[in-house]
Design an enzyme around this catalytic site. Structure first.
Site, PDB file in Angstrom:
ATOM      1  N   ASP A 138      41.487  45.025  43.878  1.00  0.00           N
ATOM      2  CA  ASP A 138      41.347  45.927  42.742  1.00  0.00           C
ATOM      3  C   ASP A 138      39.905  45.904  42.253  1.00  0.00           C
ATOM      4  O   ASP A 138      38.999  45.487  42.985  1.00  0.00           O
ATOM      5  CB  ASP A 138      42.352  45.575  41.632  1.00  0.00           C
ATOM      6  CG  ASP A 138      42.148  44.170  41.060  1.00  0.00           C
ATOM      7  OD1 ASP A 138      41.114  43.539  41.353  1.00  0.00           O
ATOM      8  OD2 ASP A 138      43.025  43.701  40.310  1.00  0.00           O
ATOM      9  N   HIS A 183      39.264  41.739  41.881  1.00  0.00           N
ATOM     10  CA  HIS A 183      39.846  40.639  42.648  1.00  0.00           C
ATOM     11  C   HIS A 183      39.916  40.909  44.157  1.00  0.00           C
ATOM     12  O   HIS A 183      40.108  42.049  44.574  1.00  0.00           O
ATOM     13  CB  HIS A 183      41.264  40.341  42.131  1.00  0.00           C
ATOM     14  CG  HIS A 183      41.306  40.056  40.673  1.00  0.00           C
ATOM     15  ND1 HIS A 183      41.675  41.010  39.741  1.00  0.00           N
ATOM     16  CD2 HIS A 183      41.029  38.924  39.973  1.00  0.00           C
ATOM     17  CE1 HIS A 183      41.623  40.478  38.529  1.00  0.00           C
ATOM     18  NE2 HIS A 183      41.226  39.223  38.640  1.00  0.00           N
ATOM     19  N   SER A 201      41.950  34.076  36.763  1.00  0.00           N
ATOM     20  CA  SER A 201      42.817  34.923  37.609  1.00  0.00           C
ATOM     21  C   SER A 201      42.618  34.684  39.097  1.00  0.00           C
ATOM     22  O   SER A 201      43.456  35.093  39.894  1.00  0.00           O
ATOM     23  CB  SER A 201      42.579  36.403  37.299  1.00  0.00           C
ATOM     24  OG  SER A 201      41.210  36.748  37.486  1.00  0.00           O
TER      25      SER A 201
END
Length: 364
Positions: free
Chosen positions: A329, A332, A29
Protein backbone atom coordinates in the site's frame (compact mmCIF):
# COMPACT_ATOMS: atom_id res chain seq x y z
CA UNK A 1 23.33 -12.48 -6.43
CA UNK A 2 24.40 -11.93 -2.82
CA UNK A 3 20.78 -11.33 -1.79
CA UNK A 4 19.45 -14.36 -3.65
CA UNK A 5 22.13 -16.65 -2.20
CA UNK A 6 21.43 -15.37 1.29
CA UNK A 7 17.72 -16.11 0.97
CA UNK A 8 18.38 -19.64 -0.27
CA UNK A 9 20.73 -20.34 2.64
CA UNK A 10 18.32 -18.93 5.21
CA UNK A 11 15.40 -20.90 3.81
CA UNK A 12 17.43 -24.10 3.95
CA UNK A 13 18.37 -23.47 7.58
CA UNK A 14 14.78 -23.16 8.80
CA UNK A 15 14.56 -26.61 10.30
CA UNK A 16 11.67 -27.82 12.43
CA UNK A 17 11.80 -27.22 16.15
CA UNK A 18 12.16 -23.79 17.75
CA UNK A 19 15.76 -22.75 18.36
CA UNK A 20 14.91 -20.32 21.17
CA UNK A 21 12.35 -20.54 23.99
CA UNK A 22 10.28 -17.56 22.83
CA UNK A 23 10.15 -14.41 20.75
CA UNK A 24 8.85 -11.08 22.04
CA UNK A 25 8.05 -8.43 19.44
CA UNK A 26 7.81 -4.66 19.94
CA UNK A 27 7.27 -1.92 17.38
CA UNK A 28 4.95 -0.39 14.81
CA UNK A 29 2.92 -1.55 11.78
CA UNK A 30 5.99 -3.27 10.32
CA UNK A 31 5.66 -5.78 13.17
CA UNK A 32 1.98 -5.58 14.25
CA UNK A 33 0.17 -8.89 13.70
CA UNK A 34 -3.22 -7.75 14.96
CA UNK A 35 -3.00 -5.81 18.23
CA UNK A 36 -4.67 -2.75 16.73
CA UNK A 37 -7.75 -4.83 15.94
CA UNK A 38 -8.45 -4.67 19.68
CA UNK A 39 -8.30 -0.85 19.93
CA UNK A 40 -11.88 0.42 19.44
CA UNK A 41 -10.79 4.05 19.19
CA UNK A 42 -8.07 3.57 16.58
CA UNK A 43 -8.37 4.04 12.82
CA UNK A 44 -4.88 2.60 12.34
CA UNK A 45 -6.16 -0.84 11.43
CA UNK A 46 -5.80 -3.40 8.68
CA UNK A 47 -8.76 -5.61 9.58
CA UNK A 48 -10.48 -5.27 6.21
CA UNK A 49 -9.86 -6.37 2.60
CA UNK A 50 -7.77 -6.27 0.51
CA UNK A 51 -5.37 -6.73 3.44
CA UNK A 52 -4.68 -10.41 4.02
CA UNK A 53 -5.72 -11.45 0.52
CA UNK A 54 -2.70 -13.79 0.33
CA UNK A 55 -2.75 -14.87 3.97
CA UNK A 56 -3.81 -18.51 4.46
CA UNK A 57 -7.60 -18.36 4.23
CA UNK A 58 -7.47 -15.06 2.38
CA UNK A 59 -8.78 -13.01 5.30
CA UNK A 60 -7.40 -9.83 6.92
CA UNK A 61 -5.54 -10.48 10.18
CA UNK A 62 -4.57 -6.99 11.24
CA UNK A 63 -1.26 -7.22 9.41
CA UNK A 64 -0.60 -4.18 7.24
CA UNK A 65 0.10 -6.24 4.13
CA UNK A 66 -1.41 -8.69 1.69
CA UNK A 67 -0.13 -11.66 3.70
CA UNK A 68 2.63 -12.53 6.13
CA UNK A 69 5.09 -9.90 7.33
CA UNK A 70 8.76 -9.93 8.27
CA UNK A 71 8.37 -11.08 11.87
CA UNK A 72 6.39 -14.08 10.63
CA UNK A 73 9.21 -15.20 8.36
CA UNK A 74 11.85 -14.56 11.02
CA UNK A 75 9.89 -16.64 13.53
CA UNK A 76 9.51 -19.48 11.03
CA UNK A 77 13.25 -19.34 10.30
CA UNK A 78 13.81 -19.76 14.04
CA UNK A 79 11.80 -22.96 13.94
CA UNK A 80 8.44 -21.75 15.21
CA UNK A 81 5.35 -22.86 13.29
CA UNK A 82 4.17 -19.25 13.27
CA UNK A 83 5.09 -15.93 14.86
CA UNK A 84 3.84 -15.17 18.38
CA UNK A 85 0.24 -13.99 18.65
CA UNK A 86 -0.84 -10.41 19.32
CA UNK A 87 -0.78 -9.85 23.08
CA UNK A 88 -4.22 -8.24 23.10
CA UNK A 89 -5.69 -11.33 21.44
CA UNK A 90 -4.41 -13.43 24.34
CA UNK A 91 -6.09 -11.05 26.74
CA UNK A 92 -9.34 -11.03 24.78
CA UNK A 93 -9.43 -14.83 24.55
CA UNK A 94 -8.82 -15.16 28.26
CA UNK A 95 -11.52 -12.62 29.08
CA UNK A 96 -14.02 -14.49 26.92
CA UNK A 97 -13.22 -17.84 28.51
CA UNK A 98 -13.61 -16.83 32.13
CA UNK A 99 -14.81 -13.96 34.27
CA UNK A 100 -12.56 -14.83 37.19
CA UNK A 101 -10.28 -11.98 38.17
CA UNK A 102 -6.68 -12.67 37.36
CA UNK A 103 -7.36 -15.42 34.83
CA UNK A 104 -6.57 -13.16 31.90
CA UNK A 105 -2.91 -12.73 32.70
CA UNK A 106 -2.40 -16.32 33.75
CA UNK A 107 -3.65 -17.65 30.44
CA UNK A 108 -1.63 -15.08 28.52
CA UNK A 109 1.46 -16.13 30.43
CA UNK A 110 0.81 -19.80 29.69
CA UNK A 111 0.59 -19.04 25.98
CA UNK A 112 3.83 -17.06 26.18
CA UNK A 113 5.70 -20.14 27.40
CA UNK A 114 5.41 -21.68 23.95
CA UNK A 115 6.17 -18.90 21.45
CA UNK A 116 6.15 -15.54 23.21
CA UNK A 117 3.93 -12.57 22.41
CA UNK A 118 3.71 -9.69 19.98
CA UNK A 119 3.13 -6.24 21.50
CA UNK A 120 3.68 -4.17 18.33
CA UNK A 121 1.09 -1.58 17.38
CA UNK A 122 0.65 0.14 14.03
CA UNK A 123 1.06 3.90 14.28
CA UNK A 124 3.27 3.82 17.36
CA UNK A 125 6.83 5.05 17.66
CA UNK A 126 9.80 5.10 19.97
CA UNK A 127 8.53 8.37 21.42
CA UNK A 128 5.33 8.25 23.46
CA UNK A 129 4.18 11.41 21.69
CA UNK A 130 4.06 9.55 18.36
CA UNK A 131 0.69 8.17 17.32
CA UNK A 132 -2.32 7.32 19.45
CA UNK A 133 -2.16 3.54 19.56
CA UNK A 134 -0.04 1.41 21.95
CA UNK A 135 3.09 3.38 22.77
CA UNK A 136 6.43 1.64 23.16
CA UNK A 137 6.32 2.42 26.87
CA UNK A 138 2.94 0.70 27.12
CA UNK A 139 4.14 -2.25 25.05
CA UNK A 140 6.98 -2.76 27.50
CA UNK A 141 4.57 -2.42 30.43
CA UNK A 142 2.46 -5.18 28.89
CA UNK A 143 5.56 -7.35 28.73
CA UNK A 144 6.25 -6.53 32.38
CA UNK A 145 2.73 -7.70 33.27
CA UNK A 146 3.35 -10.90 31.34
CA UNK A 147 6.64 -11.50 33.10
CA UNK A 148 4.97 -10.97 36.49
CA UNK A 149 2.51 -13.72 35.67
CA UNK A 150 5.28 -16.01 34.47
CA UNK A 151 6.94 -15.46 37.83
CA UNK A 152 3.88 -16.80 39.62
CA UNK A 153 4.27 -20.12 37.79
CA UNK A 154 8.04 -20.49 37.53
CA UNK A 155 10.94 -19.81 39.85
CA UNK A 156 12.88 -16.58 39.40
CA UNK A 157 15.84 -18.57 38.10
CA UNK A 158 13.79 -20.37 35.46
CA UNK A 159 12.14 -17.14 34.28
CA UNK A 160 15.55 -15.49 34.06
CA UNK A 161 17.00 -18.38 32.05
CA UNK A 162 13.95 -18.49 29.78
CA UNK A 163 14.08 -14.79 28.96
CA UNK A 164 17.86 -14.64 28.58
CA UNK A 165 17.68 -17.17 25.75
CA UNK A 166 14.61 -15.63 24.07
CA UNK A 167 14.68 -13.11 21.23
CA UNK A 168 13.45 -9.55 21.79
CA UNK A 169 12.70 -8.04 18.38
CA UNK A 170 12.21 -4.27 17.97
CA UNK A 171 11.05 -2.64 14.72
CA UNK A 172 10.29 1.05 15.27
CA UNK A 173 11.24 4.62 14.45
CA UNK A 174 9.66 5.35 11.07
CA UNK A 175 6.48 6.88 12.49
CA UNK A 176 8.52 9.22 14.67
CA UNK A 177 10.27 10.49 11.53
CA UNK A 178 6.95 10.89 9.68
CA UNK A 179 5.46 12.84 12.59
CA UNK A 180 8.52 15.05 12.92
CA UNK A 181 8.37 16.09 9.27
CA UNK A 182 4.61 16.55 9.39
CA UNK A 183 5.07 19.04 12.22
CA UNK A 184 8.27 20.57 10.83
CA UNK A 185 8.05 21.00 7.06
CA UNK A 186 11.47 22.69 6.84
CA UNK A 187 13.32 21.85 10.04
CA UNK A 188 16.65 23.52 10.71
CA UNK A 189 19.74 21.64 11.83
CA UNK A 190 19.09 22.42 15.49
CA UNK A 191 15.58 20.94 15.38
CA UNK A 192 16.85 17.84 13.60
CA UNK A 193 19.64 17.37 16.13
CA UNK A 194 17.27 17.75 19.08
CA UNK A 195 14.87 15.24 17.56
CA UNK A 196 17.64 12.74 16.86
CA UNK A 197 19.04 13.04 20.37
CA UNK A 198 15.57 12.55 21.87
CA UNK A 199 15.05 9.44 19.72
CA UNK A 200 18.35 7.81 20.69
CA UNK A 201 17.94 8.71 24.35
CA UNK A 202 14.45 7.19 24.37
CA UNK A 203 15.66 4.06 22.57
CA UNK A 204 18.41 3.76 25.17
CA UNK A 205 15.85 3.93 27.97
CA UNK A 206 13.57 1.31 26.38
CA UNK A 207 16.42 -1.16 25.85
CA UNK A 208 17.69 -0.72 29.40
CA UNK A 209 14.19 -1.29 30.78
CA UNK A 210 13.88 -4.55 28.84
CA UNK A 211 17.39 -5.60 29.85
CA UNK A 212 16.55 -5.02 33.51
CA UNK A 213 13.52 -7.27 33.07
CA UNK A 214 15.67 -10.08 31.70
CA UNK A 215 16.13 -9.45 27.97
CA UNK A 216 19.59 -10.28 26.67
CA UNK A 217 19.21 -10.98 22.95
CA UNK A 218 18.00 -8.02 20.88
CA UNK A 219 17.08 -8.30 17.20
CA UNK A 220 16.68 -4.75 15.93
CA UNK A 221 15.22 -3.71 12.58
CA UNK A 222 16.27 -0.16 11.75
CA UNK A 223 14.36 2.62 10.00
CA UNK A 224 13.73 1.86 6.34
CA UNK A 225 14.29 4.10 3.32
CA UNK A 226 10.96 5.72 4.15
CA UNK A 227 11.33 8.66 1.80
CA UNK A 228 10.90 6.24 -1.11
CA UNK A 229 7.55 4.80 -0.07
CA UNK A 230 4.79 5.33 -2.67
CA UNK A 231 2.93 7.91 -0.59
CA UNK A 232 5.89 10.27 -0.42
CA UNK A 233 6.59 9.80 -4.12
CA UNK A 234 2.94 10.72 -4.78
CA UNK A 235 3.39 13.95 -2.84
CA UNK A 236 6.52 14.95 -4.75
CA UNK A 237 5.86 16.70 -8.10
CA UNK A 238 8.90 14.96 -9.58
CA UNK A 239 7.82 11.52 -8.32
CA UNK A 240 11.21 11.03 -6.73
CA UNK A 241 12.01 9.99 -3.18
CA UNK A 242 11.81 12.50 -0.32
CA UNK A 243 15.52 12.67 0.39
CA UNK A 244 15.15 14.74 3.57
CA UNK A 245 13.34 11.84 5.23
CA UNK A 246 15.90 9.35 3.96
CA UNK A 247 18.74 11.47 5.30
CA UNK A 248 17.17 11.66 8.74
CA UNK A 249 16.45 7.92 8.71
CA UNK A 250 20.09 7.24 7.83
CA UNK A 251 21.27 9.54 10.61
CA UNK A 252 19.01 7.81 13.12
CA UNK A 253 20.26 4.42 11.99
CA UNK A 254 23.84 5.54 12.59
CA UNK A 255 22.78 6.58 16.08
CA UNK A 256 21.04 3.23 16.69
CA UNK A 257 24.16 1.36 15.57
CA UNK A 258 26.37 3.36 17.95
CA UNK A 259 23.86 3.04 20.78
CA UNK A 260 23.74 -0.76 20.65
CA UNK A 261 27.50 -0.99 20.31
CA UNK A 262 27.89 1.06 23.48
CA UNK A 263 25.14 -0.75 25.37
CA UNK A 264 26.58 -4.17 24.58
CA UNK A 265 29.89 -3.14 26.16
CA UNK A 266 28.13 -1.70 29.23
CA UNK A 267 25.56 -4.40 29.95
CA UNK A 268 26.82 -7.86 30.80
CA UNK A 269 25.52 -10.67 28.61
CA UNK A 270 23.75 -8.41 26.11
CA UNK A 271 23.96 -9.47 22.47
CA UNK A 272 22.37 -7.85 19.45
CA UNK A 273 21.78 -7.98 15.72
CA UNK A 274 20.74 -4.96 13.64
CA UNK A 275 18.87 -5.68 10.42
CA UNK A 276 19.07 -2.81 7.94
CA UNK A 277 15.67 -2.26 6.38
CA UNK A 278 17.24 0.91 4.97
CA UNK A 279 19.93 -0.93 3.02
CA UNK A 280 17.55 -3.69 1.93
CA UNK A 281 14.93 -1.36 0.44
CA UNK A 282 17.67 0.71 -1.18
CA UNK A 283 19.15 -2.43 -2.72
CA UNK A 284 15.79 -3.69 -3.99
CA UNK A 285 14.94 -0.37 -5.62
CA UNK A 286 18.25 -0.57 -7.50
CA UNK A 287 18.00 -4.30 -8.23
CA UNK A 288 14.41 -5.51 -7.83
CA UNK A 289 14.99 -8.72 -9.79
CA UNK A 290 17.13 -10.04 -6.92
CA UNK A 291 13.83 -10.68 -5.13
CA UNK A 292 11.77 -11.41 -8.23
CA UNK A 293 10.20 -7.93 -8.09
CA UNK A 294 9.36 -5.62 -10.97
CA UNK A 295 7.46 -2.60 -9.61
CA UNK A 296 9.29 -0.62 -6.91
CA UNK A 297 7.61 2.80 -7.05
CA UNK A 298 3.83 2.27 -7.08
CA UNK A 299 1.68 0.57 -4.47
CA UNK A 300 -0.20 -2.60 -5.32
CA UNK A 301 -3.35 -1.51 -3.46
CA UNK A 302 -4.60 2.07 -3.27
CA UNK A 303 -5.60 4.87 -5.58
CA UNK A 304 -4.37 8.00 -7.31
CA UNK A 305 -0.83 8.83 -8.34
CA UNK A 306 1.53 5.90 -7.76
CA UNK A 307 -1.65 4.18 -6.47
CA UNK A 308 -0.67 5.84 -3.18
CA UNK A 309 -2.61 9.05 -2.69
CA UNK A 310 -5.25 6.95 -0.94
CA UNK A 311 -4.92 3.97 1.36
CA UNK A 312 -5.86 0.37 0.63
CA UNK A 313 -9.59 -0.25 1.18
CA UNK A 314 -12.09 -2.84 -0.09
CA UNK A 315 -12.86 -0.51 -3.02
CA UNK A 316 -9.24 0.22 -3.93
CA UNK A 317 -7.43 -0.75 -7.09
CA UNK A 318 -5.54 -3.95 -6.27
CA UNK A 319 -2.85 -5.40 -8.52
CA UNK A 320 -3.23 -8.98 -9.69
CA UNK A 321 0.39 -10.14 -9.38
CA UNK A 322 1.31 -9.02 -5.89
CA UNK A 323 4.53 -11.04 -5.91
CA UNK A 324 6.03 -8.50 -8.34
CA UNK A 325 5.48 -5.43 -6.13
CA UNK A 326 7.83 -4.01 -3.53
CA UNK A 327 5.03 -2.08 -1.82
CA UNK A 328 1.60 -3.34 -0.83
CA UNK A 329 0.00 0.00 0.00
CA UNK A 330 1.08 3.62 0.30
CA UNK A 331 3.53 2.81 3.14
CA UNK A 332 3.97 -0.93 3.69
CA UNK A 333 5.78 -3.75 1.84
CA UNK A 334 4.17 -6.77 0.23
CA UNK A 335 4.43 -10.31 1.56
CA UNK A 336 7.00 -10.99 -1.19
CA UNK A 337 9.21 -8.17 0.07
CA UNK A 338 8.74 -9.17 3.70
CA UNK A 339 9.66 -12.78 2.95
CA UNK A 340 12.83 -11.73 1.20
CA UNK A 341 13.71 -9.31 4.00
CA UNK A 342 12.97 -11.79 6.78
CA UNK A 343 15.23 -14.44 5.30
CA UNK A 344 18.06 -12.00 4.53
CA UNK A 345 17.88 -10.55 8.03
CA UNK A 346 17.94 -14.03 9.50
CA UNK A 347 21.06 -15.24 7.76
CA UNK A 348 22.26 -12.69 5.23
CA UNK A 349 25.48 -10.78 4.54
CA UNK A 350 26.85 -8.00 6.76
CA UNK A 351 25.61 -5.37 4.31
CA UNK A 352 22.09 -6.11 5.53
CA UNK A 353 22.53 -7.45 9.07
CA UNK A 354 25.34 -6.73 11.54
CA UNK A 355 27.40 -7.14 13.63
CA UNK A 356 25.91 -10.67 13.53
CA UNK A 357 22.89 -12.16 11.80
CA UNK A 358 19.73 -13.07 13.69
CA UNK A 359 20.72 -16.72 13.16
CA UNK A 360 24.02 -16.11 14.97
CA UNK A 361 22.13 -14.23 17.69
CA UNK A 362 19.83 -17.22 18.14
CA UNK A 363 22.84 -19.54 18.41
CA UNK A 364 24.81 -17.24 20.76
Amino acid sequence: MILAAAVAAAAASGAAGAKVPAMYVFGDSTADVGNNDYLPWSIAKADFPHNGIDFPGGKPTGRFSNGLIGVDFIAIAMGFSSSPPPYLSLMANAANSSSEAGRNMTMAAAAAYTTGANFASGGSGLLDSTGSTISMTQQIEYFSDLKDQMSTRLSAGRVSAFLSKSIFLISAGANDVFDFFTQNRSPDSTAIQQFSEAMISTYDSHVKTLYNMGARKFAVINVALIGCCPYLRSQNPTGECAESLNQLAKSLNDGIRDLFSNLSSEMQGMKYSISSAYELVSSLIKNPHAAGLEEVKSACCGGGRFNAERGCTPRSNCCSDRSKYLFWDLLHPTQATYKFAGLVFYDGPEQFVSPISIKKLVEA
